[in-house]
Scaffold this motif. Sequence first.
Motif, PDB file in Angstrom:
ATOM      1  N   ASN A   1      28.104  17.662  -5.288  1.00 12.39           N
ATOM      2  CA  ASN A   1      26.999  18.195  -4.493  1.00 12.39           C
ATOM      3  C   ASN A   1      25.971  18.877  -5.379  1.00 12.39           C
ATOM      4  O   ASN A   1      26.082  18.882  -6.615  1.00 12.39           O
ATOM      5  CB  ASN A   1      27.521  19.147  -3.410  1.00 12.39           C
ATOM      6  CG  ASN A   1      28.214  20.356  -4.024  1.00 12.39           C
ATOM      7  OD1 ASN A   1      28.042  20.650  -5.200  1.00 12.39           O
ATOM      8  ND2 ASN A   1      28.999  21.054  -3.218  1.00 12.39           N
ATOM      9  N   ASN A   2      24.949  19.494  -4.751  1.00 12.94           N
ATOM     10  CA  ASN A   2      23.845  20.070  -5.519  1.00 12.94           C
ATOM     11  C   ASN A   2      24.263  21.247  -6.379  1.00 12.94           C
ATOM     12  O   ASN A   2      23.569  21.639  -7.307  1.00 12.94           O
ATOM     13  CB  ASN A   2      22.721  20.514  -4.567  1.00 12.94           C
ATOM     14  CG  ASN A   2      22.033  19.319  -3.940  1.00 12.94           C
ATOM     15  OD1 ASN A   2      22.089  18.217  -4.487  1.00 12.94           O
ATOM     16  ND2 ASN A   2      21.395  19.527  -2.793  1.00 12.94           N
ATOM     17  N   THR A   3      25.404  21.890  -6.064  1.00 17.27           N
ATOM     18  CA  THR A   3      25.877  23.029  -6.881  1.00 17.27           C
ATOM     19  C   THR A   3      26.936  22.594  -7.877  1.00 17.27           C
ATOM     20  O   THR A   3      27.689  23.415  -8.384  1.00 17.27           O
ATOM     21  CB  THR A   3      26.446  24.119  -5.971  1.00 17.27           C
ATOM     22  OG1 THR A   3      27.531  23.578  -5.214  1.00 17.27           O
ATOM     23  CG2 THR A   3      25.382  24.654  -5.042  1.00 17.27           C
ATOM     24  N   HIS A   4      26.988  21.282  -8.152  1.00 19.38           N
ATOM     25  CA  HIS A   4      27.899  20.709  -9.137  1.00 19.38           C
ATOM     26  C   HIS A   4      29.365  20.913  -8.746  1.00 19.38           C
ATOM     27  O   HIS A   4      30.239  20.942  -9.618  1.00 19.38           O
ATOM     28  CB  HIS A   4      27.638  21.293 -10.536  1.00 19.38           C
ATOM     29  CG  HIS A   4      26.272  21.011 -11.044  1.00 19.38           C
ATOM     30  ND1 HIS A   4      25.932  19.801 -11.624  1.00 19.38           N
ATOM     31  CD2 HIS A   4      25.140  21.767 -11.037  1.00 19.38           C
ATOM     32  CE1 HIS A   4      24.647  19.833 -11.959  1.00 19.38           C
ATOM     33  NE2 HIS A   4      24.144  21.010 -11.617  1.00 19.38           N
ATOM     34  N   GLU A   5      29.654  21.079  -7.472  1.00 20.68           N
ATOM     35  CA  GLU A   5      31.044  21.155  -7.047  1.00 20.68           C
ATOM     36  C   GLU A   5      31.557  19.747  -6.761  1.00 20.68           C
ATOM     37  O   GLU A   5      30.829  18.895  -6.243  1.00 20.68           O
ATOM     38  CB  GLU A   5      31.162  22.027  -5.791  1.00 20.68           C
ATOM     39  CG  GLU A   5      30.817  23.498  -6.047  1.00 20.68           C
ATOM     40  CD  GLU A   5      30.889  24.305  -4.764  1.00 20.68           C
ATOM     41  OE1 GLU A   5      30.985  23.690  -3.689  1.00 20.68           O
ATOM     42  OE2 GLU A   5      30.832  25.551  -4.856  1.00 20.68           O
ATOM     43  N   LEU A   6      32.817  19.503  -7.090  1.00 22.59           N
ATOM     44  CA  LEU A   6      33.410  18.182  -6.960  1.00 22.59           C
ATOM     45  C   LEU A   6      34.069  18.040  -5.604  1.00 22.59           C
ATOM     46  O   LEU A   6      34.769  18.949  -5.124  1.00 22.59           O
ATOM     47  CB  LEU A   6      34.439  17.950  -8.060  1.00 22.59           C
ATOM     48  CG  LEU A   6      33.883  17.977  -9.492  1.00 22.59           C
ATOM     49  CD1 LEU A   6      35.006  17.832 -10.492  1.00 22.59           C
ATOM     50  CD2 LEU A   6      32.842  16.891  -9.694  1.00 22.59           C
TER      51      LEU A   6
ATOM     52  N   TYR B   1      24.859   7.920   1.376  1.00 18.85           N
ATOM     53  CA  TYR B   1      23.552   7.658   0.777  1.00 18.85           C
ATOM     54  C   TYR B   1      23.059   8.921   0.055  1.00 18.85           C
ATOM     55  O   TYR B   1      23.441  10.037   0.372  1.00 18.85           O
ATOM     56  CB  TYR B   1      22.540   7.213   1.839  1.00 18.85           C
ATOM     57  CG  TYR B   1      22.055   8.324   2.754  1.00 18.85           C
ATOM     58  CD1 TYR B   1      20.882   9.042   2.468  1.00 18.85           C
ATOM     59  CD2 TYR B   1      22.779   8.664   3.896  1.00 18.85           C
ATOM     60  CE1 TYR B   1      20.461  10.064   3.292  1.00 18.85           C
ATOM     61  CE2 TYR B   1      22.361   9.672   4.720  1.00 18.85           C
ATOM     62  CZ  TYR B   1      21.191  10.386   4.415  1.00 18.85           C
ATOM     63  OH  TYR B   1      20.772  11.390   5.208  1.00 18.85           O
ATOM     64  N   SER B   2      22.191   8.691  -0.957  1.00 17.92           N
ATOM     65  CA  SER B   2      21.562   9.762  -1.748  1.00 17.92           C
ATOM     66  C   SER B   2      22.604  10.775  -2.230  1.00 17.92           C
ATOM     67  O   SER B   2      22.424  11.975  -2.112  1.00 17.92           O
ATOM     68  CB  SER B   2      20.475  10.477  -0.932  1.00 17.92           C
ATOM     69  OG  SER B   2      19.778  11.404  -1.759  1.00 17.92           O
ATOM     70  N   THR B   3      23.703  10.253  -2.757  1.00 20.13           N
ATOM     71  CA  THR B   3      24.799  11.110  -3.212  1.00 20.13           C
ATOM     72  C   THR B   3      25.175  10.741  -4.649  1.00 20.13           C
ATOM     73  O   THR B   3      25.231   9.553  -5.000  1.00 20.13           O
ATOM     74  CB  THR B   3      26.029  10.953  -2.300  1.00 20.13           C
ATOM     75  OG1 THR B   3      25.647  11.278  -0.966  1.00 20.13           O
ATOM     76  CG2 THR B   3      27.166  11.866  -2.741  1.00 20.13           C
ATOM     77  N   ARG B   4      25.401  11.785  -5.466  1.00 19.28           N
ATOM     78  CA  ARG B   4      25.863  11.553  -6.849  1.00 19.28           C
ATOM     79  C   ARG B   4      27.389  11.445  -6.847  1.00 19.28           C
ATOM     80  O   ARG B   4      28.083  12.233  -6.206  1.00 19.28           O
ATOM     81  CB  ARG B   4      25.425  12.698  -7.765  1.00 19.28           C
ATOM     82  CG  ARG B   4      25.878  12.525  -9.212  1.00 19.28           C
ATOM     83  CD  ARG B   4      25.443  13.715 -10.069  1.00 19.28           C
ATOM     84  NE  ARG B   4      23.981  13.855 -10.048  1.00 19.28           N
ATOM     85  CZ  ARG B   4      23.169  13.164 -10.833  1.00 19.28           C
ATOM     86  NH1 ARG B   4      23.656  12.308 -11.696  1.00 19.28           N
ATOM     87  NH2 ARG B   4      21.865  13.332 -10.754  1.00 19.28           N
ATOM     88  N   TYR B   5      27.880  10.466  -7.594  1.00 12.91           N
ATOM     89  CA  TYR B   5      29.314  10.257  -7.727  1.00 12.91           C
ATOM     90  C   TYR B   5      29.691  10.302  -9.209  1.00 12.91           C
ATOM     91  O   TYR B   5      28.919   9.856 -10.080  1.00 12.91           O
ATOM     92  CB  TYR B   5      29.738   8.901  -7.150  1.00 12.91           C
ATOM     93  CG  TYR B   5      29.739   8.854  -5.642  1.00 12.91           C
ATOM     94  CD1 TYR B   5      30.897   9.173  -4.935  1.00 12.91           C
ATOM     95  CD2 TYR B   5      28.595   8.492  -4.931  1.00 12.91           C
ATOM     96  CE1 TYR B   5      30.903   9.137  -3.550  1.00 12.91           C
ATOM     97  CE2 TYR B   5      28.594   8.449  -3.555  1.00 12.91           C
ATOM     98  CZ  TYR B   5      29.753   8.782  -2.857  1.00 12.91           C
ATOM     99  OH  TYR B   5      29.786   8.750  -1.519  1.00 12.91           O
ATOM    100  N   LYS B   6      30.864  10.847  -9.465  1.00  8.28           N
ATOM    101  CA  LYS B   6      31.413  10.838 -10.833  1.00  8.28           C
ATOM    102  C   LYS B   6      32.622   9.903 -10.860  1.00  8.28           C
ATOM    103  O   LYS B   6      33.501   9.999  -9.993  1.00  8.28           O
ATOM    104  CB  LYS B   6      31.830  12.248 -11.275  1.00  8.28           C
ATOM    105  CG  LYS B   6      32.246  12.324 -12.741  1.00  8.28           C
ATOM    106  CD  LYS B   6      32.347  13.753 -13.234  1.00  8.28           C
ATOM    107  CE  LYS B   6      32.599  13.801 -14.726  1.00  8.28           C
ATOM    108  NZ  LYS B   6      32.659  15.173 -15.249  1.00  8.28           N
ATOM    109  N   PHE B   7      32.649   8.986 -11.858  1.00  9.92           N
ATOM    110  CA  PHE B   7      33.674   7.958 -11.950  1.00  9.92           C
ATOM    111  C   PHE B   7      34.543   8.196 -13.197  1.00  9.92           C
ATOM    112  O   PHE B   7      34.034   8.563 -14.272  1.00  9.92           O
ATOM    113  CB  PHE B   7      33.032   6.568 -12.033  1.00  9.92           C
ATOM    114  CG  PHE B   7      32.251   6.199 -10.795  1.00  9.92           C
ATOM    115  CD1 PHE B   7      32.867   5.552  -9.728  1.00  9.92           C
ATOM    116  CD2 PHE B   7      30.901   6.519 -10.689  1.00  9.92           C
ATOM    117  CE1 PHE B   7      32.146   5.223  -8.596  1.00  9.92           C
ATOM    118  CE2 PHE B   7      30.186   6.201  -9.559  1.00  9.92           C
ATOM    119  CZ  PHE B   7      30.809   5.555  -8.494  1.00  9.92           C
TER     120      PHE B   7
END
Length: 1284
Positions: A969-974, A996-1002
């Motif tokens: 999310n926007n506060t860098h929480e996973l 949609y419009s979401t950052r994902y870490k792989f």
Amino acid sequence: MMKKKSIPASKPFLILFLCQIISALDVPLDSKLLEELSQPPTITHQSPKDYIVDPRENIVIQCEAKGKPPPSFSWTRNGTHFDIDKDEQVTMKPNSGTLVINIMNGRKAEAYEGVYQCTARNERGAAISNNIVIRPSRSPLWTKEKLEPNQVREGDSLVLHCRPPVGLPPPIIFWMDNAFQRLPQSERVSQGLNGDLYFSNVQPEDTREDYICYARFNHTQTIQQKQPISVKVFSTKPVTERQPVLLTPTGSTSTKVELRGNVLLLECIAAGLPTPVIRWIKEGGELPANRTFFENFKKTLKIIDVSEADSGNYRCIARNTLGSVDHVISVTVKAAPYWITAPRNLVLSPGEDGTLICRANGNPKPSISWLANGVPIAIAPEDPSRKVDGDTIIFSHVQERSSAVYQCNASNEYGYLLANAFVNVLAEPPRILTPANKLYQVIADSPALLDCAYFGSPKPEIEWFKGVKGSILRGNEYVFHDNGTLEIPVAQKDSTGTYTCVARNELGKIQNEVHLEIKDPTMIIKQPEYKVVQRYGQVSFECIIKHDSTLLPTVIWLKDNDELPDDERFLVGKDNLTIMNVTDKDDGTYTCIVNTTLDSVSASAVLTVVAAPPTPAIIYARPNPPFDLELTGQLERSIQLSWIPGEENNSPITHFIIEYEDGLHEPGVWHYQTEVPGTQTTVQLKLSPYVNYSFRVIAVNKIGRSQPSEPSEQYLTKSASPDENPANVQGIGSEPDNLVITWESLKGFQSNGPGLQYKVSWRQKDVDDEWTSVIVANVSKYIVSGTPTFVPYEIKVQALNDLGYAPEPSEVIGHSGEDLPMVAPGNVQVHVINSTLAKVHWDPVPLKSVRGHLQGYKVYYWKVQSLSRRSRRHVEKKILTFRGNKTFGMLPGLEPYSSYKLNVRVVNGKGEGPASPDKVFKTPEGVPSSPSFLKITNPTLDSLTLEWGSPTHPNGVLTSYILKFQPINNTHELGPLVEIRIPANESSLILKNLNYSTRYKFYFNAQTSVGSGSQITEEAVTIMDEAGILHPAVGAGKVQPLYPRIRNVTTAAAETYANISWEYEGPEHANFYVEYGVAGSKEDWKKEIVNGSRSFFVLKGLTPGTAYKVRVGAEGLSGFRSSEDVFETGPAMASRQVDIATQGWFIGLMCAVALLILILLIVCFIRRNKGGKYPVKEKEDAHADPEIQPMKEDDGTFGEYRSLESDAEDHKPLKKGSRTPSDRTVKKEDSDDSLVDYGEGVNGQFNEDGSFIGQYSGKKEKEPAEGNESSEAPSPVNAMNSFV
């Protein structure tokens, strides 16, 4: 026709069985656990095998044992049961097997002589002690005998016999007189090993009537005395000299048998006049170094800790000026049994296998016999799980009833060994011995070790979890030890938490929780600095620290690494150390040490105490050279030199150095001769023959050495034969068929005369050859050709000149040339330990085949192919060298799942021998490397496409890929983590149903059957709407990033600044900013705007020695920042400063300035008086204008001659901060002690307006430097040091 030996059918089975045996359990030394587990008896203490007791005291025969349940004890005496209840004199100690035999009630100790053996027994088996032989000590009286006086002729030999009584143990013999004084012994008179007193030749002073032999029995603390023996020596003139004759041993040969590990004593005592000298040699070898000693004036040869290698013929040679005699003692070293492998206790689980091995050696070879619970195993109860095979008992599929104590007996004619070893079969569920909820506290970036001590039978498996519902811990960031301990090599803040250890076997499961807390390291953020203070002044050192809030620090101050003096002048504050009324004794190094329960840091600074008023220094200098050298008392080998010393120059002369010049061999070169004390002006000098001497003298004091004196007159000594032979004689072959003999040539003055030559002699060692000699000159090498390969030679080199030969030289041993080894190592075996390590074994080659000095073995090994790719590549052979006669070595750095070949070669000084046949071996699978790449493309509203490459090093057969991903999310929480397993043959995947419009870490990694490899990570963003997708035509062929990203933030920190750099992917013309703050602090982030679109920024004004956190963001992109990075600035450097007031050049400069001012004052005064006063001048004096009045003396100007510029300067207001504060403290930038102000600092300058002098005239005002404390650019060296 020879019959082939057939191998019994059981032998291959036995070998296979031994290779499959499961290792036995280890029982932790936990007192509570040991109290609960059943255990067969173990003998813990017993009396010695040969037990000599004092007949005046009670007999105590010790036997202690442990076991669960506690064992009971019984004894045998002379092989039959010893019923202690029937003898009221014998008792057994409670809870022990120790016997106490009371002989104080009139019973004789002799009545209890015999062989005793103790048995300790419980329900799990029986252990037995050694056979303990009890014998009372004896110290009998001397038998009475009539001793006739000994009348001996001067020069004859004499033996005074002691013949002590036979005691137990044997007595210690010594000879004394009636006054209880030991009789003096020497090379002529000495005591033999049998106690007799031997005279090689008697002298008149040997006449006396009180030669008394004493025998001391240490066990009973008694001394027995023999009747005095009288000796009378009568003289006959002349005394006849006699060649040596051996008094002991007699004959030409004798034999001696000694046991391994004992002390070998060989004795030769000879008669003769003059007194013979004894020399010892070992035929065919050297006396062992470090174990050989000579006693009794070299009449006794002592070799300690003898072994079978010490067997052989030892020759003693007695020699005097009339001849010699020798005797050969043939020594045989036998050996009582000694352990090679003693049996060890076995703790097994039901159904497991194990072995007891009992291997011993001796001379003759000992026989091995087994007992079970003290009974010969042949007649012991049958056990189907047990099989005896010589020195090994094999156990298979044991059950609880298989528990027993086994005894191994190894014996030969010289003794025996007895060892107990139990087999304990246990079935126990897992137990965790580490206390529950144990708390571990560790400093960040240090290793953390979490214990999980356990026990169970069968051996439990251990697993670790983090948190209550966490997954099992795996990966390179953890180390799992065999004892259950979990190691985190570099513990970080996120390592804090609860860890669960789980132990399970087939009988149950148990778990335990421990807690880990990570603490901030302790730091000294303001260190003490170097100080220079005047005597009787005051000085203060600062030590300001930063530490974890939960740790309580203690601060200790040391002076020169010792405690502070017990003096009230030393005041220790919270953050500083103050020294009042400083004295010279306070000079030294002061150290601030900060300790917590977890770490410790320290910092030091030096205090230099200087004198307040500098005193004129006395000029010290080197002494003047001596003069008037004179030579007197000229002899062939000595001369006297005298001289007169020069001026000392305020420093006494400590010594004189005498040098000489050899004008005949090395003109112009001066050599050291000797030195004498400074109070001596005459010396007697030793001279060498055939040297033309000149001498000179040098005087030395504490300042240094004087110039050399003028040379003395020359003195030429006469020639003589050489006094010494060449040194460093060596014999080393350069070819297989030669011997190169080398030596160090004599110096010119060592030749002692003209015609210097060398006689080179050699002969083959251990062969009855005559010496071969040749005389050479002007060389230091001679080559002997036609020699056998690598054969020892005896070599000697003797100097000679026109006047004769030097003394007989000593012999050295050399070897002819080496040749390449002939034989390759055999029986090469490879044991693969894991996927990257293997162990190779080989049999050593015969030493004769080495044909040179054995240097070691080389192992050549190379990779043939990878088993996963089946592709060959260029063969790169690797070589490992193992020094000495090693027969095994480790091969590290192998590639997993590969086929290798190797061979072994022996190496000597010449080179390598032939290679052994190539041995093929294969390494097992390992975990793969990370996938070669991971690309994320084609973002849509709810999907992403992933493409990847297979690992560069699969290290086995890939079974699958593991993909894990989670939203950010926007506060860098996973967010929640999702895991997908992908077949190994896939190379792409489309992820659907995303937000949609979401950052994902792989997180992506590959797997083999061994486990998971290292993972790679990537981030991607789904688009907000369809308009966000760039079509191929957009951008004119330039591919734009799919989403903005800042990564790879790096820092390079110095003391007060840091360079921040980063990489950016995203839209052009982004405006960046840098946020930073103190690490671990709750304060708000400080923000700095970056000019332009640069990808670097310099943070200034930082505090030295402080940890900072930093992150980079872009303006206009909401919540878009990089991950945090942490760095630490370098510590403040303490500068070493020197008080300028004590410098000689500064004092001279001040004197010159004062003189110049005085001259100017005098000139102005004269000119003013000569000018007189004019009317206008008088009016001016009468109506004085205060604006132009001359200043007072302390204004520092010169009356009417003050310029308008100086007037304007005088009316300027004082600058802010130029005055000393009212509390009398001085700020760092205002301190008059700063050497920067004195011109010795980095920025120091001399002012030309007199302000520098004003600091010594009582004024304390000084303008502070404007702007920063230093305008100097940061030093690259300092910046580099801050990263160290």
